[in-house]
Scaffold this motif. Structure first.
Motif, PDB file in Angstrom:
ATOM      1  N   ILE A   1      47.461 118.299  15.288  1.00 16.98           N
ATOM      2  CA  ILE A   1      47.408 117.122  16.163  1.00 16.98           C
ATOM      3  C   ILE A   1      48.201 117.347  17.446  1.00 16.98           C
ATOM      4  CG2 ILE A   1      47.083 115.466  14.254  1.00 16.98           C
ATOM      5  CD1 ILE A   1      50.065 114.647  14.691  1.00 16.98           C
ATOM      6  N   GLU A   2      47.808 116.610  18.474  1.00 18.74           N
ATOM      7  CA  GLU A   2      48.514 116.670  19.766  1.00 18.74           C
ATOM      8  C   GLU A   2      48.322 115.325  20.463  1.00 18.74           C
ATOM      9  OE1 GLU A   2      50.287 119.236  21.039  1.00 18.74           O
ATOM     10  OE2 GLU A   2      50.382 118.721  23.171  1.00 18.74           O
ATOM     11  N   ASN A   3      49.411 114.755  20.977  1.00 24.79           N
ATOM     12  CA  ASN A   3      49.243 113.515  21.741  1.00 24.79           C
ATOM     13  C   ASN A   3      49.204 113.814  23.241  1.00 24.79           C
ATOM     14  OD1 ASN A   3      51.854 113.759  22.700  1.00 24.79           O
ATOM     15  ND2 ASN A   3      52.716 112.211  21.352  1.00 24.79           N
ATOM     16  N   GLY A   4      49.128 112.773  24.043  1.00 24.20           N
ATOM     17  CA  GLY A   4      48.912 112.970  25.475  1.00 24.20           C
ATOM     18  C   GLY A   4      50.169 113.189  26.290  1.00 24.20           C
ATOM     19  N   LYS A   5      51.290 113.390  25.595  1.00 26.05           N
ATOM     20  CA  LYS A   5      52.551 113.481  26.342  1.00 26.05           C
ATOM     21  C   LYS A   5      52.582 114.663  27.316  1.00 26.05           C
ATOM     22  CE  LYS A   5      57.394 114.404  25.431  1.00 26.05           C
ATOM     23  NZ  LYS A   5      58.469 114.335  24.447  1.00 26.05           N
ATOM     24  N   MET A   6      52.177 115.834  26.850  1.00 18.72           N
ATOM     25  CA  MET A   6      52.266 116.990  27.741  1.00 18.72           C
ATOM     26  C   MET A   6      51.243 116.910  28.871  1.00 18.72           C
ATOM     27  SD  MET A   6      54.917 118.304  26.766  1.00 18.72           S
ATOM     28  CE  MET A   6      54.955 119.472  28.112  1.00 18.72           C
ATOM     29  N   MET A   7      50.100 116.311  28.594  1.00 13.30           N
ATOM     30  CA  MET A   7      49.132 116.094  29.668  1.00 13.30           C
ATOM     31  C   MET A   7      49.764 115.211  30.746  1.00 13.30           C
ATOM     32  SD  MET A   7      45.343 114.403  29.529  1.00 13.30           S
ATOM     33  CE  MET A   7      44.528 113.920  31.057  1.00 13.30           C
ATOM     34  N   PHE A   8      50.468 114.179  30.285  1.00 13.90           N
ATOM     35  CA  PHE A   8      51.138 113.268  31.217  1.00 13.90           C
ATOM     36  C   PHE A   8      52.204 113.998  32.037  1.00 13.90           C
ATOM     37  CE2 PHE A   8      54.715 110.390  32.055  1.00 13.90           C
ATOM     38  CZ  PHE A   8      54.099 109.569  32.980  1.00 13.90           C
ATOM     39  N   VAL A   9      53.006 114.796  31.331  1.00 14.30           N
ATOM     40  CA  VAL A   9      54.101 115.496  32.026  1.00 14.30           C
ATOM     41  C   VAL A   9      53.537 116.507  33.040  1.00 14.30           C
ATOM     42  CG1 VAL A   9      56.062 117.062  31.732  1.00 14.30           C
ATOM     43  CG2 VAL A   9      55.740 115.180  30.142  1.00 14.30           C
TER      44      VAL A   9
ATOM     45  N   PRO B   1      53.129 125.985  34.521  1.00 16.37           N
ATOM     46  CA  PRO B   1      54.511 125.850  34.965  1.00 16.37           C
ATOM     47  C   PRO B   1      55.424 125.518  33.794  1.00 16.37           C
ATOM     48  CG  PRO B   1      53.194 123.971  35.679  1.00 16.37           C
ATOM     49  CD  PRO B   1      52.306 124.815  34.830  1.00 16.37           C
ATOM     50  N   SER B   2      56.666 125.917  33.921  1.00 13.31           N
ATOM     51  CA  SER B   2      57.580 125.568  32.839  1.00 13.31           C
ATOM     52  C   SER B   2      58.043 124.130  33.031  1.00 13.31           C
ATOM     53  CB  SER B   2      58.772 126.514  32.834  1.00 13.31           C
ATOM     54  OG  SER B   2      59.418 126.430  34.076  1.00 13.31           O
ATOM     55  N   ILE B   3      58.292 123.480  31.930  1.00 13.96           N
ATOM     56  CA  ILE B   3      58.759 122.101  31.971  1.00 13.96           C
ATOM     57  C   ILE B   3      60.192 122.096  31.450  1.00 13.96           C
ATOM     58  CG2 ILE B   3      58.446 119.789  30.982  1.00 13.96           C
ATOM     59  CD1 ILE B   3      56.061 120.251  32.645  1.00 13.96           C
ATOM     60  N   ASN B   4      61.051 121.542  32.250  1.00  9.26           N
ATOM     61  CA  ASN B   4      62.449 121.435  31.859  1.00  9.26           C
ATOM     62  C   ASN B   4      62.570 120.580  30.582  1.00  9.26           C
ATOM     63  OD1 ASN B   4      65.157 120.573  31.723  1.00  9.26           O
ATOM     64  ND2 ASN B   4      65.393 121.014  33.911  1.00  9.26           N
ATOM     65  N   LYS B   5      63.346 121.092  29.614  1.00  9.23           N
ATOM     66  CA  LYS B   5      63.488 120.380  28.336  1.00  9.23           C
ATOM     67  C   LYS B   5      64.029 118.960  28.528  1.00  9.23           C
ATOM     68  CE  LYS B   5      63.939 123.757  24.653  1.00  9.23           C
ATOM     69  NZ  LYS B   5      64.449 125.045  25.157  1.00  9.23           N
ATOM     70  N   LYS B   6      64.876 118.805  29.547  1.00  8.40           N
ATOM     71  CA  LYS B   6      65.477 117.484  29.789  1.00  8.40           C
ATOM     72  C   LYS B   6      64.398 116.459  30.130  1.00  8.40           C
ATOM     73  CE  LYS B   6      70.016 118.824  31.404  1.00  8.40           C
ATOM     74  NZ  LYS B   6      70.571 119.272  32.683  1.00  8.40           N
ATOM     75  N   VAL B   7      63.337 116.935  30.768  1.00  7.60           N
ATOM     76  CA  VAL B   7      62.241 116.042  31.137  1.00  7.60           C
ATOM     77  C   VAL B   7      61.601 115.470  29.873  1.00  7.60           C
ATOM     78  CG1 VAL B   7      59.904 116.048  32.090  1.00  7.60           C
ATOM     79  CG2 VAL B   7      61.751 117.120  33.342  1.00  7.60           C
ATOM     80  N   LEU B   8      61.444 116.325  28.880  1.00  8.73           N
ATOM     81  CA  LEU B   8      60.824 115.870  27.638  1.00  8.73           C
ATOM     82  C   LEU B   8      61.741 114.883  26.917  1.00  8.73           C
ATOM     83  CD1 LEU B   8      59.312 119.236  26.429  1.00  8.73           C
ATOM     84  CD2 LEU B   8      58.328 117.491  27.896  1.00  8.73           C
ATOM     85  N   GLN B   9      63.046 115.136  27.015  1.00 11.44           N
ATOM     86  CA  GLN B   9      64.001 114.202  26.394  1.00 11.44           C
ATOM     87  C   GLN B   9      63.953 112.837  27.073  1.00 11.44           C
ATOM     88  OE1 GLN B   9      67.587 116.459  26.714  1.00 11.44           O
ATOM     89  NE2 GLN B   9      67.028 117.812  25.032  1.00 11.44           N
ATOM     90  N   LEU B  10      63.747 112.845  28.379  1.00 11.25           N
ATOM     91  CA  LEU B  10      63.665 111.580  29.118  1.00 11.25           C
ATOM     92  C   LEU B  10      62.594 110.688  28.507  1.00 11.25           C
ATOM     93  CD1 LEU B  10      63.636 112.531  32.920  1.00 11.25           C
ATOM     94  CD2 LEU B  10      65.449 111.390  31.675  1.00 11.25           C
ATOM     95  N   LEU B  11      61.475 111.313  28.167  1.00 10.93           N
ATOM     96  CA  LEU B  11      60.369 110.541  27.619  1.00 10.93           C
ATOM     97  C   LEU B  11      60.633 110.140  26.178  1.00 10.93           C
ATOM     98  CD1 LEU B  11      57.276 112.371  29.106  1.00 10.93           C
ATOM     99  CD2 LEU B  11      58.501 110.409  29.978  1.00 10.93           C
ATOM    100  N   ASP B  12      61.341 110.990  25.460  1.00 17.23           N
ATOM    101  CA  ASP B  12      61.617 110.692  24.055  1.00 17.23           C
ATOM    102  C   ASP B  12      62.537 109.506  23.879  1.00 17.23           C
ATOM    103  OD1 ASP B  12      59.975 112.477  22.913  1.00 17.23           O
ATOM    104  OD2 ASP B  12      61.464 114.081  22.780  1.00 17.23           O
ATOM    105  N   ASN B  13      63.337 109.220  24.914  1.00 19.91           N
ATOM    106  CA  ASN B  13      64.267 108.095  24.799  1.00 19.91           C
ATOM    107  C   ASN B  13      63.568 106.755  24.802  1.00 19.91           C
ATOM    108  OD1 ASN B  13      66.299 109.882  24.678  1.00 19.91           O
ATOM    109  ND2 ASN B  13      66.814 109.784  26.853  1.00 19.91           N
ATOM    110  N   ASP B  14      62.287 106.756  25.156  1.00 15.27           N
ATOM    111  CA  ASP B  14      61.605 105.450  25.239  1.00 15.27           C
ATOM    112  C   ASP B  14      61.054 105.009  23.898  1.00 15.27           C
ATOM    113  OD1 ASP B  14      60.944 104.094  28.050  1.00 15.27           O
ATOM    114  OD2 ASP B  14      61.539 106.184  28.235  1.00 15.27           O
TER     115      ASP B  14
END
Ligand code: ATR
Length: 276
Positions: free
Chosen positions: A233-241, A263-276
């Motif tokens: 499974i995969e959700n739309g989070k990475m498409m969004f980022v 492109p590489s995605i900074n891990k902190k960016v993914l954490q930003l979204l996880d906080n929601d």
């Protein structure tokens, strides 16, 4: 301070400001990115504000990705798509300002698959839905050479309209699942907790790939049912980022992130979204 916006209706839940403001800070760019709920009648003035330099650029979300098109001077999207999510100002050779419209959803979807090394080539793909994002998904898929793309939508007419744009797709009845390798939910069913797609999950074989464009909630019922049965499974989070990062690149033309390279995605960016 340079100003950027995401426009849509509703817009409350947009996470774009979080991402863009993070990237502005990280890159020492003096800019602010805000969200704004608008009506269709407001589009003209917002585009004028971009032209006049009051706003540097905007992202566009549901339901305005098509209605912004008449206001664009230089449309840099595939003709079939009719969906613009990134707008900014550019100087012409003669020195005047022109408004550029792009679509970064296509690349966002493509990168999200590249990231997990899912190869669409030769696969049979079933798309559910025929909404605003669906043409971008079909376009991206066709570039990746699947063997077959099937599509089903509750309202047949919308599916038929898409077939006019993409004659290779095969339309199937809403609720049918046929045989597929990858299934993509592009409908809005799943945004609400009790939303359920009319799919008989037990009729689907094993080892399939379930992709949901929705990323909030993280696991829609569609993905929960798939995971229970051992599918990938995969959700739309990475498409969004990725679509956001590509928009950021266009807004700021960062030379170190070139189009076409994952492109590489900074891990902190993914954490930003996880906080929601
Ligand atoms: P968009 O603005 O992106 O086009 P939308 O029109 O609200 O968004 O719907 C996106 C998709 O979700 C459409 O495929 C829509 O199906 P219809 O064309 O039949 O309206 C689908 N969708 C939304 N609610 C649905 C529901 N309750 N059952 C089945 N499909 C649904």
């Amino acid at each position: 301070m340079n100003k950027y916006l995401v426009i849509g209706n509703p817009i409350d839940h947009s996470l774009s400001p979080k991402l863009h403001n993070y990237w502005f800070r990280e890159n020492n760019i003096d800019a602010l990115y805000e969200k704004k709920q608008i009506r269709e009648a407001d589009i003209k003035q917002i585009i004028l504000d971009i032209r006049n330099g009051k706003i540097e650029g905007i992202n566009v979300t549901v339901p305005f990705k098509k209605s912004v098109i008449p206001f664009i001077d230089k449309l840099e999207i595939p003709e079939k798509i009719q969906s613009v999510n990134t707008i900014y100002r550019e100087k012409t050779i003669k020195g005047s300002n022109q408004i550029v419209g792009r679509n970064t959803d296509i690349l966002g979807f493509k990168y999200s698959l590249e990231r997990i090394k899912y190869n669409v080539k030769g696969k049979t793909v079933l798309i559910l839905g025929a909404g605003g994002v669906t043409p971008s998904i079909i376009y991206a898929l066709e570039e990746m050479n699947p063997s077959n793309i099937m599509l089903s939508n509750r309202t047949k007419k919308k599916a038929e309209d898409l077939k006019k744009l993409f004659p290779q797709i095969e339309l199937i009845e809403w609720g049918d699942t046929e045989n597929f390798d990858m299934i993509i939910n592009t409908t809005s069913l799943g945004l609400k907790e009790n939303d359920k797609l009319p799919i008989n999950y037990d009729k689907i074989g094993s080892g399939k790939f379930f992709y949901d464009v929705i990323y909030n909630p993280k696991k829609t019922n569609f993905l929960v049912e798939a995971e229970k049965r051992g599918h990938q499974i995969e959700n739309g989070k990475m498409m969004f980022v990725y679509q956001a990062q590509e928009a950021f690149r266009l807004f700021t033309i960062k030379p170190d992130v070139g189009e076409g390279l994952l492109p590489s995605i900074n891990k902190k960016v993914l954490q930003l979204l996880d906080n929601d």
